[in-house]
Design a protein around this motif. Structure first.
Motif, PDB file in Angstrom:
ATOM      1  N   GLY A   1       0.814  -1.208   0.000  1.00 24.83           N
ATOM      2  CA  GLY A   1       0.000   0.000   0.000  1.00 24.83           C
ATOM      3  C   GLY A   1       0.843   1.251   0.000  1.00 24.83           C
ATOM      4  N   VAL A   2       2.146   1.111  -0.190  1.00 26.96           N
ATOM      5  CA  VAL A   2       3.067   2.243  -0.212  1.00 26.96           C
ATOM      6  C   VAL A   2       4.294   1.826  -1.033  1.00 26.96           C
ATOM      7  CG1 VAL A   2       4.386   1.551   1.831  1.00 26.96           C
ATOM      8  CG2 VAL A   2       4.134   3.977   1.286  1.00 26.96           C
ATOM      9  N   GLU A   3       5.132   2.796  -1.414  1.00 25.23           N
ATOM     10  CA  GLU A   3       6.313   2.474  -2.224  1.00 25.23           C
ATOM     11  C   GLU A   3       7.251   1.522  -1.473  1.00 25.23           C
ATOM     12  OE1 GLU A   3       5.866   7.050  -2.554  1.00 25.23           O
ATOM     13  OE2 GLU A   3       5.122   5.416  -1.274  1.00 25.23           O
ATOM     14  N   GLU A   4       7.730   0.520  -2.201  1.00 21.64           N
ATOM     15  CA  GLU A   4       8.630  -0.467  -1.591  1.00 21.64           C
ATOM     16  C   GLU A   4       9.905   0.182  -1.068  1.00 21.64           C
ATOM     17  OE1 GLU A   4      10.647  -4.800  -2.715  1.00 21.64           O
ATOM     18  OE2 GLU A   4      10.283  -3.319  -4.296  1.00 21.64           O
ATOM     19  N   ALA A   5      10.450   1.159  -1.797  1.00 20.27           N
ATOM     20  CA  ALA A   5      11.695   1.805  -1.376  1.00 20.27           C
ATOM     21  C   ALA A   5      11.526   2.500  -0.032  1.00 20.27           C
ATOM     22  CB  ALA A   5      12.147   2.806  -2.440  1.00 20.27           C
ATOM     23  N   LEU A   6      10.368   3.114   0.201  1.00 20.14           N
ATOM     24  CA  LEU A   6      10.125   3.780   1.482  1.00 20.14           C
ATOM     25  C   LEU A   6      10.030   2.737   2.599  1.00 20.14           C
ATOM     26  CD1 LEU A   6       9.554   6.188   3.246  1.00 20.14           C
ATOM     27  CD2 LEU A   6       7.146   6.101   2.515  1.00 20.14           C
ATOM     28  N   PHE A   7       9.355   1.660   2.319  1.00 17.23           N
ATOM     29  CA  PHE A   7       9.248   0.573   3.305  1.00 17.23           C
ATOM     30  C   PHE A   7      10.636   0.085   3.706  1.00 17.23           C
ATOM     31  CE2 PHE A   7       9.214  -4.032   4.089  1.00 17.23           C
ATOM     32  CZ  PHE A   7       8.380  -4.100   5.190  1.00 17.23           C
ATOM     33  N   LYS A   8      11.518  -0.120   2.720  1.00 16.26           N
ATOM     34  CA  LYS A   8      12.858  -0.625   3.016  1.00 16.26           C
ATOM     35  C   LYS A   8      13.763   0.428   3.651  1.00 16.26           C
ATOM     36  CE  LYS A   8      13.114  -4.577  -0.040  1.00 16.26           C
ATOM     37  NZ  LYS A   8      13.946  -5.342  -0.981  1.00 16.26           N
TER      38      LYS A   8
ATOM     39  N   GLY B   1      33.093  -2.257   4.198  1.00 15.22           N
ATOM     40  CA  GLY B   1      34.496  -2.328   3.839  1.00 15.22           C
ATOM     41  C   GLY B   1      34.776  -2.667   2.393  1.00 15.22           C
ATOM     42  N   GLY B   2      33.720  -2.817   1.574  1.00 12.01           N
ATOM     43  CA  GLY B   2      33.921  -3.151   0.171  1.00 12.01           C
ATOM     44  C   GLY B   2      33.854  -1.925  -0.727  1.00 12.01           C
ATOM     45  N   TYR B   3      33.817  -2.212  -2.039  1.00 12.15           N
ATOM     46  CA  TYR B   3      33.739  -1.133  -3.029  1.00 12.15           C
ATOM     47  C   TYR B   3      32.353  -1.035  -3.662  1.00 12.15           C
ATOM     48  CZ  TYR B   3      38.795  -2.024  -2.774  1.00 12.15           C
ATOM     49  OH  TYR B   3      40.062  -2.239  -2.332  1.00 12.15           O
ATOM     50  N   GLY B   4      31.448  -1.903  -3.253  1.00 12.06           N
ATOM     51  CA  GLY B   4      30.115  -1.916  -3.855  1.00 12.06           C
ATOM     52  C   GLY B   4      29.268  -0.758  -3.372  1.00 12.06           C
ATOM     53  N   PRO B   5      28.097  -0.573  -3.991  1.00 13.96           N
ATOM     54  CA  PRO B   5      27.193   0.522  -3.583  1.00 13.96           C
ATOM     55  C   PRO B   5      26.807   0.384  -2.116  1.00 13.96           C
ATOM     56  CG  PRO B   5      26.473  -0.469  -5.650  1.00 13.96           C
ATOM     57  CD  PRO B   5      27.535  -1.366  -5.106  1.00 13.96           C
ATOM     58  N   THR B   6      26.517   1.513  -1.493  1.00 15.10           N
ATOM     59  CA  THR B   6      26.049   1.475  -0.106  1.00 15.10           C
ATOM     60  C   THR B   6      24.715   0.748  -0.045  1.00 15.10           C
ATOM     61  OG1 THR B   6      24.848   3.556  -0.293  1.00 15.10           O
ATOM     62  CG2 THR B   6      27.178   3.675   0.379  1.00 15.10           C
ATOM     63  N   LEU B   7      24.323   0.382   1.155  1.00 12.36           N
ATOM     64  CA  LEU B   7      23.061  -0.337   1.307  1.00 12.36           C
ATOM     65  C   LEU B   7      21.887   0.535   0.880  1.00 12.36           C
ATOM     66  CD1 LEU B   7      22.357  -3.183   2.277  1.00 12.36           C
ATOM     67  CD2 LEU B   7      21.668  -2.176   4.447  1.00 12.36           C
ATOM     68  N   ASP B   8      21.923   1.814   1.233  1.00 15.77           N
ATOM     69  CA  ASP B   8      20.837   2.731   0.836  1.00 15.77           C
ATOM     70  C   ASP B   8      20.742   2.834  -0.683  1.00 15.77           C
ATOM     71  OD1 ASP B   8      20.232   3.202   3.461  1.00 15.77           O
ATOM     72  OD2 ASP B   8      21.382   5.067   3.602  1.00 15.77           O
ATOM     73  N   ALA B   9      21.901   2.921  -1.339  1.00 15.33           N
ATOM     74  CA  ALA B   9      21.908   3.010  -2.806  1.00 15.33           C
ATOM     75  C   ALA B   9      21.382   1.724  -3.423  1.00 15.33           C
ATOM     76  CB  ALA B   9      23.319   3.307  -3.307  1.00 15.33           C
ATOM     77  N   SER B  10      21.727   0.579  -2.819  1.00 18.53           N
ATOM     78  CA  SER B  10      21.246  -0.711  -3.335  1.00 18.53           C
ATOM     79  C   SER B  10      19.738  -0.820  -3.211  1.00 18.53           C
ATOM     80  CB  SER B  10      21.917  -1.862  -2.576  1.00 18.53           C
ATOM     81  OG  SER B  10      23.297  -1.908  -2.841  1.00 18.53           O
ATOM     82  N   ILE B  11      19.187  -0.288  -2.115  1.00 13.00           N
ATOM     83  CA  ILE B  11      17.735  -0.316  -1.926  1.00 13.00           C
ATOM     84  C   ILE B  11      17.035   0.480  -3.027  1.00 13.00           C
ATOM     85  CG2 ILE B  11      15.872   0.539  -0.453  1.00 13.00           C
ATOM     86  CD1 ILE B  11      17.559  -0.280   1.961  1.00 13.00           C
ATOM     87  N   LEU B  12      17.545   1.664  -3.313  1.00  6.22           N
ATOM     88  CA  LEU B  12      16.933   2.498  -4.352  1.00  6.22           C
ATOM     89  C   LEU B  12      17.035   1.836  -5.727  1.00  6.22           C
ATOM     90  CD1 LEU B  12      18.210   6.021  -3.221  1.00  6.22           C
ATOM     91  CD2 LEU B  12      15.901   5.075  -2.946  1.00  6.22           C
ATOM     92  N   MET B  13      18.190   1.210  -6.016  1.00  6.91           N
ATOM     93  CA  MET B  13      18.367   0.537  -7.316  1.00  6.91           C
ATOM     94  C   MET B  13      17.451  -0.670  -7.443  1.00  6.91           C
ATOM     95  SD  MET B  13      22.438   0.765  -8.236  1.00  6.91           S
ATOM     96  CE  MET B  13      23.028   0.119  -6.684  1.00  6.91           C
ATOM     97  N   LYS B  14      17.380  -1.487  -6.397  1.00  3.20           N
ATOM     98  CA  LYS B  14      16.557  -2.697  -6.455  1.00  3.20           C
ATOM     99  C   LYS B  14      15.074  -2.348  -6.568  1.00  3.20           C
ATOM    100  CE  LYS B  14      19.603  -6.038  -6.136  1.00  3.20           C
ATOM    101  NZ  LYS B  14      19.726  -7.113  -7.154  1.00  3.20           N
ATOM    102  N   CYS B  15      14.700  -1.200  -5.984  1.00  6.90           N
ATOM    103  CA  CYS B  15      13.293  -0.794  -6.014  1.00  6.90           C
ATOM    104  C   CYS B  15      12.977   0.103  -7.203  1.00  6.90           C
ATOM    105  CB  CYS B  15      12.937  -0.075  -4.706  1.00  6.90           C
ATOM    106  SG  CYS B  15      13.110  -1.100  -3.237  1.00  6.90           S
ATOM    107  N   ASN B  16      13.965   0.273  -8.075  1.00  7.00           N
ATOM    108  CA  ASN B  16      13.791   1.113  -9.270  1.00  7.00           C
ATOM    109  C   ASN B  16      13.349   2.526  -8.931  1.00  7.00           C
ATOM    110  OD1 ASN B  16      14.449  -0.933 -11.208  1.00  7.00           O
ATOM    111  ND2 ASN B  16      12.432  -1.849 -10.828  1.00  7.00           N
TER     112      ASN B  16
END
Length: 564
Positions: A258-265, A430-445
């Protein structure tokens, strides 16, 4: 006594050397055999008495024998005189060397059909052992025996006769003969069931493969056929009783929530981010950052239960299938999980949070079993570590062996880099990958937002929240609530409170219950840089009025990123 034994041995060597060097005539040889027979009997008796005396003496002596070595050498029949003499000299030299090293040797020669069997007992003096030392040695011996029995009991032998690593137990290619037989019976049983059973088994799609999917369910019930069939029956019933199957398990997450998935995450950070070195998808969850009050401002517990079906069947399922396409060797539909407990406290684990987590765990364990390859718990607080020491006793060794717990960053970061390549590990860890917040936005388009800040404001009369913008950033502010009270919100510059940027926006949920959640945009595009305060005032609020919860969300965009 020892001197007498040495004299006997010396006499024996001398007698054998002289006898060996004598003429080999028939009459002389018969005489030697008779003489040796007599010698054998005498030396047997002497050796036996000497050894028994030593055994009795060792109990009361201040020194005891630390090691007893028995070696047996058998010479060929009809040993030549030259060979016999060489053997005697070698034994003599060996005894001399033993004397110099402080060893006491006792040799008993037994002749049987002219064979020379030599039994050597080496006695090395050492300090006497106390009774407490004896008890300790006995205890260690018992513990060693117990460990050996346990290791033997836990050893798994496949049908091909190879020892199976516990982490490979129950997978195709590593089944014991008994497990293979159960697998065949299970396959036969499933062939008689209707389509709903197979849909339950292949919840991640038929790409998993029959042998891997079947073994996954059998492992969940330790290859007990009856229990496995009962489990699948219960899982199938749950899929339909929750109406999830009829809704195709909610392929659209926004419909479920009932709301945007990105906001939920944003309020419950958890996402698949990259993959581990073993090709398993990498899943990261931050339960310490759950904002349950904020979640209740935008959705309901029932909607979160619906979303759980979407997350597993459409979310996890798509991740497994994607890894299979990228890596042909990826066959085990499992994930490596990072459970980040940073921020977790006793106040965070509320009743609502526990109810939500328990429901998710129940659905996952019943309907999606054996999907954990490894779980690395990091930033574990003290109370969790203490609780874990109790919980792990309830788990079988194989499951407990999949879970690792670390508190110090230096230790968990090192371990994560052993499991995940740097380019796949989020920058947070400690890695070079996207931050968790950035990954959430990408996965949720949700690519229209560069970052999102969400704060809960709870107040009876007045409340405030703050957001900081960098140069080149803009933000829109949206307020979500289920409160039926009327409230006014305003945005001001924190450094110059007289500068009001937005005001007079009223958030009110209709009394007729036309909507579950009220969503009001307070500001559309506030430019940075700067620090901004959001104020809220409840109309007619007072000391005796109840508190209201408001979720204030700042959707922040950088220049060049279009708004949604």
């Amino acid at each position: 006594m020892i001197r007498r034994l040495r004299n006997d041995r010396a006499n024996s060597r001398s007698s054998r050397s002289i006898s060996s060097a004598t003429t080999t005539s028939t009459s002389t040889r018969k005489s030697m055999v008779k003489k040796k027979g007599t010698m054998v009997e005498e030396r047997k008796k002497k050796s036996k008495k000497a050894l028994m005396a030593m055994s009795r003496g060792s109990k009361s002596s201040k020194s005891i024998c630390s090691t007893t070595t028995i070696s047996t050498a058998t010479s060929k029949k009809n040993t030549s005189p030259v060979q016999a003499q060489a053997q005697a000299q070698a034994r003599s030299q060996k005894n001399d060397d033993a004397k110099e090293n402080g060893d006491v040797s006792v040799k008993a020669s037994i002749f049987d059909n002219l064979d020379d069997d030599i039994v050597e007992v080496s006695l090395r003096p050492m300090t006497a052992v106390s009774e407490s030392d004896k008890v300790e040695v006995s205890k260690e011996s018992k513990e060693t025996d117990a460990n050996k029995k346990k290791a033997k009991k836990n050893t798994i032998i496949s049908s091909s006769g190879e020892i199976v690593d516990p982490q490979n137990w129950g997978f195709p290619g590593y089944l014991t003969q008994e497990e293979n037989d159960i697998y065949e019976k299970f396959a036969a049983e499933i062939s008689t069931k209707d389509k709903s059973w197979r849909d339950t088994i292949f919840s991640f799609g038929y790409n998993e493969g029959e042998e891997y999917a079947y073994c996954r369910w059998l492992r969940a019930r330790k290859f007990v056929l009856k229990d496995t069939l009962t489990m699948i029956k219960e899982a199938t019933a749950l899929r339909f009783s929750s109406n999830a199957a009829d809704a195709d398990f909610y392929p659209d997450p926004e419909t479920a929530l009932g709301v945007e998935e990105a906001l939920f995450k944003t309020l419950y950070p958890q996402v698949f981010a990259g993959h581990a070195k073993n090709s398993c998808p990498l899943f990261v969850s931050q339960p310490g950052k759950i904002q349950m009050t904020g979640l209740e401002c935008i959705t309901t517990i029932a909607n979160m239960h619906k979303y759980q079906w979407h997350a597993m069947i459409h979310g996890a399922g798509s991740e497994y299938r994607a890894r299979q396409r990228a890596d042909a060797d990826f066959r085990r539909f499992q994930s490596v999980a990072i459970l980040d407990l940073d921020g977790l406290g006793l106040g965070t684990v509320t009743g609502s949070v526990m109810d939500m987590i328990k429901h998710q765990s129940y659905v996952d364990s019943l309907c999606f079993p054996e999907t954990m390859n490894r779980l690395v718990v990091i930033n574990a607080p003290g109370f969790f570590s203490a609780t874990w020491n109790i919980i792990r006793r309830w788990l079988d060794a194989r499951t407990a062996g999949k879970i690792e717990i670390y508190a110090a960053r230096s230790k968990w970061e090192k371990r994560l880099k052993e499991l995940v390549d740097n380019d796949q590990l989020p920058e947070n860890y400690g890695g070079y990958g996207p931050t968790l917040d950035a990954s959430i936005l990408m996965k949720c388009n949700d690519l229209s937002v560069s970052r999102r800040v969400a704060n809960v404001m709870t107040f009876k009369t007045h409340g405030s929240s703050a957001v900081t913008l960098e140069d080149g950033e803009t933000m829109e502010i949206i307020v979500y609530t289920k409160s039926r009270a009327t409230a006014e919100f305003s945005v001001v510059n924190a450094e110059n409170k007289s500068l009001v940027i937005a005001e007079g926006k009223i958030v009110k949920l209709p009394i007729d219950g036309g909507k579950d959640v009220s969503k009001t945009r307070i500001a559309l595009k506030i430019p940075g840089p700067g620090r901004f305060k959001i104020y809220g005032d409840v109309e007619n609020g007072g000391f005796y009025s109840s508190s209201s919860d408001y979720l204030v969300v700042a959707n922040i965009r950088k220049e060049g990123i279009p708004s949604s």
